[in-house]
Each structure stands twice: as structure tokens, then as C-alpha cells.
Design a protein around this motif. Structure first.
Motif, PDB file in Angstrom:
ATOM      1  N   ASN A 176     124.350  41.446  33.394  1.00 28.49           N
ATOM      2  CA  ASN A 176     124.265  41.881  32.378  1.00 28.49           C
ATOM      3  C   ASN A 176     124.118  43.056  31.081  1.00 28.49           C
ATOM      4  O   ASN A 176     124.148  43.313  30.703  1.00 28.49           O
ATOM      5  CB  ASN A 176     124.287  44.197  33.405  1.00 28.49           C
ATOM      6  N   LYS A 177     125.135  41.839  30.642  1.00 26.25           N
ATOM      7  CA  LYS A 177     125.661  42.001  29.171  1.00 26.25           C
ATOM      8  C   LYS A 177     126.301  43.027  29.292  1.00 26.25           C
ATOM      9  O   LYS A 177     126.403  43.412  28.241  1.00 26.25           O
ATOM     10  CB  LYS A 177     124.627  41.658  27.893  1.00 26.25           C
ATOM     11  N   PHE A 178     127.390  43.525  29.821  1.00 26.41           N
ATOM     12  CA  PHE A 178     128.062  44.553  29.547  1.00 26.41           C
ATOM     13  C   PHE A 178     129.310  44.212  29.252  1.00 26.41           C
ATOM     14  O   PHE A 178     130.355  43.460  29.335  1.00 26.41           O
ATOM     15  CB  PHE A 178     128.349  45.557  31.519  1.00 26.41           C
ATOM     16  N   ARG A 179     129.545  44.763  28.234  1.00 30.62           N
ATOM     17  CA  ARG A 179     130.747  44.481  27.763  1.00 30.62           C
ATOM     18  C   ARG A 179     132.454  46.469  28.355  1.00 30.62           C
ATOM     19  O   ARG A 179     131.882  47.246  28.899  1.00 30.62           O
ATOM     20  CB  ARG A 179     131.472  45.056  26.558  1.00 30.62           C
ATOM     21  N   LEU A 180     133.419  45.603  28.822  1.00 31.43           N
ATOM     22  CA  LEU A 180     134.601  45.788  29.400  1.00 31.43           C
ATOM     23  C   LEU A 180     135.213  46.217  27.636  1.00 31.43           C
ATOM     24  O   LEU A 180     136.301  45.162  27.677  1.00 31.43           O
ATOM     25  CB  LEU A 180     134.934  45.150  30.746  1.00 31.43           C
ATOM     26  N   ASN A 181     135.869  47.628  27.637  1.00 35.42           N
ATOM     27  CA  ASN A 181     136.848  47.839  27.426  1.00 35.42           C
ATOM     28  C   ASN A 181     137.562  48.805  27.861  1.00 35.42           C
ATOM     29  O   ASN A 181     137.476  48.906  29.024  1.00 35.42           O
ATOM     30  CB  ASN A 181     136.316  48.584  26.070  1.00 35.42           C
ATOM     31  N   VAL A 182     139.209  48.590  27.285  1.00 30.98           N
ATOM     32  CA  VAL A 182     140.927  48.990  28.128  1.00 30.98           C
ATOM     33  C   VAL A 182     141.287  50.066  27.011  1.00 30.98           C
ATOM     34  O   VAL A 182     141.734  49.814  25.798  1.00 30.98           O
ATOM     35  CB  VAL A 182     141.207  48.370  28.727  1.00 30.98           C
ATOM     36  N   ILE A 183     141.461  51.316  27.274  1.00 28.93           N
ATOM     37  CA  ILE A 183     142.451  51.951  26.717  1.00 28.93           C
ATOM     38  C   ILE A 183     142.608  52.583  27.545  1.00 28.93           C
ATOM     39  O   ILE A 183     142.837  52.766  28.494  1.00 28.93           O
ATOM     40  CB  ILE A 183     141.429  53.388  25.549  1.00 28.93           C
ATOM     41  N   GLY A 184     144.488  52.745  26.915  1.00 29.62           N
ATOM     42  CA  GLY A 184     146.241  52.502  27.083  1.00 29.62           C
ATOM     43  C   GLY A 184     146.571  52.120  26.865  1.00 29.62           C
ATOM     44  O   GLY A 184     146.505  51.317  25.697  1.00 29.62           O
ATOM     45  N   ASP A 185     147.882  51.551  27.682  1.00 31.18           N
ATOM     46  CA  ASP A 185     148.628  51.126  27.353  1.00 31.18           C
ATOM     47  C   ASP A 185     149.007  49.709  28.754  1.00 31.18           C
ATOM     48  O   ASP A 185     149.053  50.396  29.357  1.00 31.18           O
ATOM     49  CB  ASP A 185     150.571  51.557  27.461  1.00 31.18           C
ATOM     50  N   ILE A 186     148.486  49.171  28.544  1.00 29.24           N
ATOM     51  CA  ILE A 186     147.670  47.979  28.875  1.00 29.24           C
ATOM     52  C   ILE A 186     149.055  46.843  29.286  1.00 29.24           C
ATOM     53  O   ILE A 186     149.492  46.306  30.150  1.00 29.24           O
ATOM     54  CB  ILE A 186     146.491  46.836  28.121  1.00 29.24           C
ATOM     55  N   GLU A 187     150.166  47.124  27.821  1.00 28.48           N
ATOM     56  CA  GLU A 187     150.942  45.753  28.560  1.00 28.48           C
ATOM     57  C   GLU A 187     151.985  46.226  30.326  1.00 28.48           C
ATOM     58  O   GLU A 187     152.714  45.407  30.713  1.00 28.48           O
ATOM     59  CB  GLU A 187     152.606  46.016  27.661  1.00 28.48           C
TER      60      GLU A 187
END
Ligand code: IPE
Ligand code: IPE
Ligand code: MG
Length: 257
Positions: A113-124
């Protein structure tokens, strides 16, 4: 976009009546959701809390589909707060496992579907297995801009602000006189994403729980008593209709068009 939504809505249903009320030229650009009440949903059914989380991840799929078909550009979902590490180890472990399963199952849907996934937060600090899958899907979908799913994971609004201050201080070239709201926003995890127009919280709690403290300065807030696993397409449509009935004044005495 209206047609994409109508396609999967039963004629004559309450959902259809709600869709007909929506003005598709005035949709919120960005909807943020505090997905709360999984534990209480499970308790009501005499099930362990983790069953509530499992049911909650199904509700995520429906909301993603509804928002993308409607034509909303950004959907931010609060899935795990920094404070949620205080919970029993087993529950925390299940939450990360569910995220891993969600990504495994849904990454093809996101790509198709050409959706982008992004994350906010402390990924480490996210457990390795989930983190690896996350970075993979973020990378695979980074060029898409039709619809962004912004997952708040290991997120804290206060940490985000403190991190922004640290990053600004690291940039030695910036003089304090040049620090303004626009510049500050660019150092937040949400850089490049407009502020949420609509903030939804399920399960009836009237609090923000350290979510997007800076970005929700002028968001419209919609709270429903419904527990997250029961949150359906119909509730999302209701929230949009309600949002469109509001007058957003931003401090002025007349509404902003
Ligand atoms: C929301 O549901 C999911 C997360 C915070 C991860 P809860 O687990 O907070 O459910 P309640 O609030 O205990 O019912
Ligand atoms: C907020 O819910 C965090 C998420 C939905 C991920 P909580 O259940 O953790 O919030 P409090 O503890 O009720 O404020
Ligand atoms: Mg809760």
C-alpha cells in the motif's frame, strides 16, 4: 478517498451514515491515538492482561485501514511509553513480541500500500528482536509518503524535549537568539510531521500520560469510554465527525478555516 472508504462499508449501516457526514476536504492531517484499556478489556472477560494486548493489536489493523482509506496522512499510535517498563516482566515481554508479530505479518501490507512506518521514542532500548524488525521495515518503507504510521515506542514526551535541548546544544553553531519554536520542533522526534489535529484517547482516562507534550498544544481532544480492543472503524468515523463540528480558534475569536 471517499470511494476507497465506501468500498468496504456496508450500505445502510451506521458507518455509512457517518461517512456521509464527513467533509473530505477538511480531514485532520494527523490523528494521534493513546491506545488505552487493553488490561481492563481482558479483566472484564476474566482473561489475562496479555489477551487484551493481543486483541488490541487487531484493533490497530482496523484503524490503520480506516485512516489510510479515508485519506488521513499521519497516524501516530502510542504503543509503549517509557513508564510502561514498570509493568511485570512477562507483560512487557509479550508487548514486544506482539510488536514483532505485527511487523512480520503487516510489513507486506505496508509495502503493497506504500505506507511508511516511522518510530518516535528511544529505539536503542527496545529489545533486539523487535528492534531489528522495526529498523528493517522503517528502512523498506522510508520513501513512501502517502500515509505514515508513526509508532510511539519507548516514548516519553519529556524525554523527547530534553533530547531536543541536548541536540541543539551539540550544534555549536546555533546561537540562543536563533532558537525559536520552528527550530525547536525540528529537533523533536516528530521533525517534519505536522502537529496532531486530533488526539484520541480510549478507555475514558482524562490524561495525557506523557504523550506528545509539545505537539498537542492546539490538538482537539476526543475521549471515548471504549476500551482499545473494542475501538472500531465506527468509533474512528465518530471521532472525525465530532472533530469537524469543533471550532478551532487558536486563541483568536473567530475560527481558522
Ligand atoms: C494500553 O492498555 C496498552 C499499553 C499501555 C501498552 P493498558 O495495558 O494500559 O490497559 P489498562 O489501562 O490497564 O486497562
Ligand atoms: C499510556 O497508557 C501509554 C500507552 C497507551 C502506550 P498507560 O496505561 O500507560 O497510562 P496511565 O498509566 O494510565 O497514565
Ligand atoms: Mg492503561
Amino acid at each position: 478517498m471517499k470511494d476507497a472508504l465506501k468500498e468496504f462499508i456496508k450500505p445502510g449501516s451506521k458507518e455509512e451514515a457517518l461517512v456521509n457526514k464527513i467533509d473530505f476536504s477538511r480531514l485532520p492531517q494527523h490523528v494521534a491515538v493513546i491506545m488505552d484499556g487493553n488490561g481492563r478489556w481482558a479483566k472484564k472477560r476474566n482473561k489475562p492482561r496479555v489477551e487484551g494486548h493481543k486483541a488490541g493489536s487487531k484493533a490497530v489493523q482496523e484503524v490503520v485501514e480506516t485512516c489510510s482509506r479515508m485519506g488521513i496522512k499521519y497516524l501516530t499510535l502510542y504503543a509503549f511509553s517509557k513508564e510502561n517498563w514498570k509493568r511485570p516482566k512477562k507483560e512487557v515481554r509479550t508487548l514486544w513480541e506482539l510488536l514483532f508479530n505485527y511487523l512480520r505479518k503487516e510489513s507486506n501490507v505496508l509495502m503493497e500500500n506504500k505506507f511508511r512506518l516511522n518510530v518516535i521514542g528511544d529505539i536503542e532500548q527496545i529489545p533486539k528482536k523487535a528492534r531489528k524488525e522495526l529498523t528493517k521495515v522503517i528502512h523498506q518503507t522510508r520513501e513512501y509518503d502517502r500515509f505514515t504510521i508513526n509508532l510511539a515506542l519507548n516514548y516519553s514526551g519529556r524525554s523527547e524535549i530534553v533530547d531536543a535541548v541536548k541536540k541543539i546544544m551539540d550544534e555549536e553553531r546555533i546561537h540562543k537568539n536563533n532558537v525559536d519554536e520552528d527550530l525547536f520542533s525540528r529537533y523533536l522526534y516528530t521533525s517534519g510531521i505536522p502537529d496532531p489535529d486530533l488526539l484520541i484517547r480510549t478507555s475514558g482516562e482524562l490524561r495525557i500520560s506523557n504523550f506528545l507534550l509539545w505537539q498537542i498544544a492546539y490538538s482537539e481532544i476526543w475521549v471515548t469510554p471504549v476500551f482499545w480492543p473494542d475501538f472500531s472503524r465506527e468509533h474512528m468515523l465518530e471521532a472525525i465527525v465530532d472533530y469537524q463540528e469543533r471550532e478551532r480558534r487558536f486563541g483568536d475569536i473567530k475560527p481558522k478555516q
